[in-house]
Design an enzyme around this catalytic site. Structure first.
Site, PDB file in Angstrom:
ATOM      1  N   THR A   1      -6.670   3.381  -2.300  1.00 29.73           N
ATOM      2  CA  THR A   1      -6.457   1.987  -1.903  1.00 29.73           C
ATOM      3  C   THR A   1      -7.515   1.042  -2.461  1.00 29.73           C
ATOM      4  O   THR A   1      -7.183   0.007  -3.056  1.00 29.73           O
ATOM      5  CB  THR A   1      -6.426   1.878  -0.366  1.00 29.73           C
ATOM      6  OG1 THR A   1      -5.312   2.628   0.118  1.00 29.73           O
ATOM      7  CG2 THR A   1      -6.294   0.431   0.080  1.00 29.73           C
TER       8      THR A   1
ATOM      9  N   ASP B   1       0.843  -1.191   0.000  1.00 26.29           N
ATOM     10  CA  ASP B   1       0.000   0.000   0.000  1.00 26.29           C
ATOM     11  C   ASP B   1       0.880   1.244   0.000  1.00 26.29           C
ATOM     12  O   ASP B   1       1.608   1.496   0.958  1.00 26.29           O
ATOM     13  CB  ASP B   1      -0.889  -0.027   1.253  1.00 26.29           C
ATOM     14  CG  ASP B   1      -2.144   0.811   1.115  1.00 26.29           C
ATOM     15  OD1 ASP B   1      -2.082   1.840   0.421  1.00 26.29           O
ATOM     16  OD2 ASP B   1      -3.176   0.447   1.712  1.00 26.29           O
TER      17      ASP B   1
ATOM     18  N   ASN C   1     -12.410   4.977  -1.771  1.00 20.98           N
ATOM     19  CA  ASN C   1     -12.543   4.230  -0.520  1.00 20.98           C
ATOM     20  C   ASN C   1     -13.927   4.451   0.077  1.00 20.98           C
ATOM     21  O   ASN C   1     -14.597   3.520   0.504  1.00 20.98           O
ATOM     22  CB  ASN C   1     -11.469   4.663   0.478  1.00 20.98           C
ATOM     23  CG  ASN C   1     -10.065   4.364   0.004  1.00 20.98           C
ATOM     24  OD1 ASN C   1      -9.844   3.429  -0.753  1.00 20.98           O
ATOM     25  ND2 ASN C   1      -9.109   5.164   0.451  1.00 20.98           N
TER      26      ASN C   1
ATOM     27  N   HIS D   1      -2.380  10.920  -1.822  1.00 22.43           N
ATOM     28  CA  HIS D   1      -2.324  10.417  -3.201  1.00 22.43           C
ATOM     29  C   HIS D   1      -3.725  10.511  -3.795  1.00 22.43           C
ATOM     30  O   HIS D   1      -4.669  10.894  -3.109  1.00 22.43           O
ATOM     31  CB  HIS D   1      -1.834   8.963  -3.206  1.00 22.43           C
ATOM     32  CG  HIS D   1      -2.536   8.105  -2.196  1.00 22.43           C
ATOM     33  ND1 HIS D   1      -3.743   7.495  -2.438  1.00 22.43           N
ATOM     34  CD2 HIS D   1      -2.212   7.798  -0.912  1.00 22.43           C
ATOM     35  CE1 HIS D   1      -4.126   6.831  -1.358  1.00 22.43           C
ATOM     36  NE2 HIS D   1      -3.215   6.999  -0.413  1.00 22.43           N
TER      37      HIS D   1
ATOM     38  N   LYS E   1      -5.883  -3.580   6.592  1.00 23.51           N
ATOM     39  CA  LYS E   1      -7.128  -2.911   6.189  1.00 23.51           C
ATOM     40  C   LYS E   1      -8.135  -3.929   5.682  1.00 23.51           C
ATOM     41  O   LYS E   1      -7.781  -4.839   4.923  1.00 23.51           O
ATOM     42  CB  LYS E   1      -6.851  -1.898   5.079  1.00 23.51           C
ATOM     43  CG  LYS E   1      -5.957  -0.740   5.471  1.00 23.51           C
ATOM     44  CD  LYS E   1      -5.759   0.198   4.292  1.00 23.51           C
ATOM     45  CE  LYS E   1      -4.838   1.361   4.635  1.00 23.51           C
ATOM     46  NZ  LYS E   1      -4.603   2.245   3.472  1.00 23.51           N
ATOM     47  N   ASP E   2      -9.407  -3.731   6.027  1.00 24.22           N
ATOM     48  CA  ASP E   2     -10.437  -4.641   5.532  1.00 24.22           C
ATOM     49  C   ASP E   2     -10.516  -4.630   4.010  1.00 24.22           C
ATOM     50  O   ASP E   2     -10.619  -5.675   3.368  1.00 24.22           O
ATOM     51  CB  ASP E   2     -11.803  -4.301   6.140  1.00 24.22           C
ATOM     52  CG  ASP E   2     -12.216  -2.859   5.919  1.00 24.22           C
ATOM     53  OD1 ASP E   2     -12.626  -2.509   4.810  1.00 24.22           O
ATOM     54  OD2 ASP E   2     -12.121  -2.071   6.880  1.00 24.22           O
ATOM     55  N   ARG E   3     -10.426  -3.445   3.405  1.00 25.23           N
ATOM     56  CA  ARG E   3     -10.551  -3.368   1.952  1.00 25.23           C
ATOM     57  C   ARG E   3      -9.373  -4.033   1.254  1.00 25.23           C
ATOM     58  O   ARG E   3      -9.504  -4.539   0.141  1.00 25.23           O
ATOM     59  CB  ARG E   3     -10.706  -1.919   1.494  1.00 25.23           C
ATOM     60  CG  ARG E   3      -9.631  -0.940   1.949  1.00 25.23           C
ATOM     61  CD  ARG E   3     -10.022   0.486   1.597  1.00 25.23           C
ATOM     62  NE  ARG E   3      -9.036   1.489   1.987  1.00 25.23           N
ATOM     63  CZ  ARG E   3      -9.038   2.132   3.146  1.00 25.23           C
ATOM     64  NH1 ARG E   3      -9.964   1.858   4.046  1.00 25.23           N
ATOM     65  NH2 ARG E   3      -8.119   3.059   3.416  1.00 25.23           N
TER      66      ARG E   3
ATOM     67  N   ASP F   1      -0.872  -0.472  -4.815  1.00 25.55           N
ATOM     68  CA  ASP F   1      -2.201   0.027  -5.166  1.00 25.55           C
ATOM     69  C   ASP F   1      -2.189   1.481  -5.612  1.00 25.55           C
ATOM     70  O   ASP F   1      -3.173   1.975  -6.156  1.00 25.55           O
ATOM     71  CB  ASP F   1      -3.169  -0.163  -4.001  1.00 25.55           C
ATOM     72  CG  ASP F   1      -2.678   0.496  -2.717  1.00 25.55           C
ATOM     73  OD1 ASP F   1      -1.505   0.926  -2.662  1.00 25.55           O
ATOM     74  OD2 ASP F   1      -3.473   0.569  -1.753  1.00 25.55           O
ATOM     75  N   HIS F   2      -1.079   2.182  -5.390  1.00 25.63           N
ATOM     76  CA  HIS F   2      -0.911   3.575  -5.809  1.00 25.63           C
ATOM     77  C   HIS F   2       0.441   4.050  -5.308  1.00 25.63           C
ATOM     78  O   HIS F   2       1.113   3.351  -4.536  1.00 25.63           O
ATOM     79  CB  HIS F   2      -2.020   4.482  -5.246  1.00 25.63           C
ATOM     80  CG  HIS F   2      -2.194   4.379  -3.759  1.00 25.63           C
ATOM     81  ND1 HIS F   2      -1.290   4.895  -2.858  1.00 25.63           N
ATOM     82  CD2 HIS F   2      -3.148   3.786  -3.004  1.00 25.63           C
ATOM     83  CE1 HIS F   2      -1.688   4.639  -1.634  1.00 25.63           C
ATOM     84  NE2 HIS F   2      -2.810   3.948  -1.683  1.00 25.63           N
TER      85      HIS F   2
END
Length: 541
Positions: free
Chosen positions: A74, A33, A95, A482, A155-157, A347-348
């Site tokens: 994310t 991440d 998000n 970001h 993180k859950d996501r 992811d970024h």
């Protein structure tokens, strides 16, 4: 005729050889991440030989891998990697986003129809229900129901979206006063015994009983700006953002176990969870390919707080390099050498702290979001005599109040055009476009193309805009973020290693959607339902 028959023979021989290639017993998809590509090159000399260097030197490196949409956050990042498409199709536009049908904000994985498992909080009421298409994990499960798919992340996501709709499990971390791994009833009724035992060990507490010291002598962090500088956010209870960070003394003031998320030890506890998942769920234990998705979230928390040129972020990546090395060694012993495949990406990226850029005579600035929304509504009132026509400004989008537009019989396109013209006059905004134009015109310009590929016709707003390079939304003059369509946010690593992956480098540009397309060929399964990526042919043996 002889040449024709020879060509046919060579094609058939190649296809036969490809059909006979063994499949990996386990695929491990690693997402870091907030990892910019230049972290690989900038910190290269300080990395060990068996982490990032091993992936680069013995695997395949796609040097110019980019996200091709905005906003680069994310949730859209994880969804795009594993679906092989962009928010325009998979629907994860941010998000958290403004839901114009309910007039409230919605979180990317929230689901009131499920219950928390392993916690008394609402942190487990999550599922992939808002992702509109299949992932590579879904297609693997569809091809073979005995394949196991598990997603893990702080993180859950980061755990839920990569693992897709049919995952066997997804686990994420709940901090504050609990400090343990949890899940939801979408996957299971109760946590497995082995995870309960891991939670009882409470390794997060162990790491929070020590100070965060630099891995190397601090004088060797020559790739970073001075440790004591005015650009970084401090932990609550600290007077300056400098090493060492006394974690035991900081724990209570920083929401107890939430503190570990913003240290490299968040990566450590996730690595330890990966070991336990692989062992106890017997991933890679037979000839049916399993998939483990691993998302290291702590670099994002640390990057937001300290910025990409901080000693903290360099120390985080030097430590993560060692964690990656341990994971590769574990896989070699547990699954077997050349029996597993790993890909690593991000992811970024992230932009430099604008104030640091400004002080070094580089472009940058801070956009006043709340003030802009107020001024825009005042300007629209002057033109259309209706108050609060813009209901929400978020994620570089304007959402109109369509109830008011209908009630007062206004022309929506006129309001769009007025809003676009207003936004283009604001300092820090370089592009703005209406949803009407995004629906009717295909943009070939890179930046506007990224805007369009991040636009979902049902979920996105009425006007989208782009900040100037180096600019971010203002909430503080310390720390960074970001979300833009520029290279510092879109350019990420993509490293492949293991079964059927040859050693090599690709310097031509690769889109993030190409990961899922390539995996579908490597695993001989169907493409995810909306995948529009291309196969990276050079990396396949």
């Amino acid at each position: 005729m002889k040449h024709f028959l020879l060509a046919i023979f060579l094609i058939l021989n190649t296809l036969f050889a490809w059909s006979q290639q063994k499949q990996p017993k386990l695929v491990v998809g690693i997402v870091v991440d907030q990892m910019r590509y230049d972290y690989l090159t900038r910190f290269w000399d300080k990395f060990s030989e068996n982490g990032f260097k091993k992936l680069v030197n013995n695997g395949f490196n796609c040097e110019q891998t980019h996200f091709n949409y905005m906003p680069t956050y994310t949730a859209p990042g994880h969804a795009s990697i594993y679906t092989g498409t962009t928010p325009a199709n998979h629907g994860i536009i941010a998000n958290t986003w403004y839901d114009k049908t309910t007039d409230i904000k919605t979180y990317c994985t929230s689901d009131e129809k499920v219950q928390s498992v392993g916690t008394t909080t609402k942190m487990g009421k999550m599922s992939p229900n808002k992702m509109l298409v299949t992932t590579i994990a879904d297609e693997l499960k569809t091809a073979n129901k005995t394949s196991k798919v598990i997603g893990i992340s702080i993180k859950d996501r980061g755990a839920i979206l990569p693992a897709g709709h049919q995952a066997d499990a997804a686990y994420w971390f709940v901090g504050e006063d609990e400090g343990k791994w949890i899940s939801s009833t979408y996957y299971m009724k109760q946590l497995p015994k082995w995870l309960n035992e891991l939670n009882k060990k409470n390794t997060a507490n162990t790491y929070l009983q020590q100070s965060w010291e630099t891995l190397l002598p601090i004088a060797e962090y020559t790739e970073s700006i001075p440790d004591n500088n005015p650009y970084e956010e401090v932990f609550e209870g600290e007077k300056a953002p400098v090493f060492p960070h006394n974690l035991p003394a900081l724990k209570k003031a920083n929401k107890n176990y939430d503190l570990i998320k913003s240290t490299p030890f968040g990566n450590t506890i996730l690595k330890e969870l990966a070991f336990e998942v692989i062992k106890n769920e017997q991933l890679g234990n037979d000839n049916v390919t399993d998939l483990l998705t691993v998302s290291f979230s702590s670099p994002d928390y640390i990057g937001h707080q300290f910025g990409p040129y901080s000693v903290e972020i360099q120390d985080t990546y030097l430590r993560l390099d060692r964690e990656i090395a341990e994971l590769l060694t574990f896989l070699e012993k547990q699954v077997g050498e050349n029996e597993f495949m790993v890909f690593l990406t991000a992811d970024h990226g992230v932009v430099d702290i604008p104030q640091h850029a400004i002080d070094n005579q580089l472009p940058g600035g801070y956009f006043e979001e709340k003030a802009t929304l107020q001024a825009l509504n005042e300007a629209l009132f002057e033109a259309f005599k209706v108050e609060n026509l813009v209901a929400n400004l978020s994620n570089y989008q304007l959402f109109f109040d369509h109830y008011l537009i209908v009630k007062h019989q206004l022309n929506g396109i006129d309001i769009e055009n007025a809003a676009v013209n207003f936004m283009l006059k604001q300092e820090g905004i370089v592009k703005a476009v209406s949803s009407t134009n995004l629906k009717s015109v295909e943009f070939t310009d890179k930046i506007m193309g990224n805007v369009q590929r991040g636009f979902h016709q049902v979920r996105s707003g009425d006007v989208l805009f782009v900040l100037a390079p180096g600019w971010i939304n203002k909430w503080t003059k310390k720390g960074t973020t970001h979300g833009s369509p520029y290279n510092y946010d879109t350019h990420v690593p993509l490293l492949w290693y293991g079964t059927n992956i040859k050693q090599g480098v690709r310097t031509e540009q690769v889109a993030i959607a190409d990961i899922a397309a390539t995996l579908s060929v490597l695993l001989k399964i169907a493409l995810p339902s909306a995948c529009d990526g291309k196969v990276i042919e050079e990396l396949i043996k």
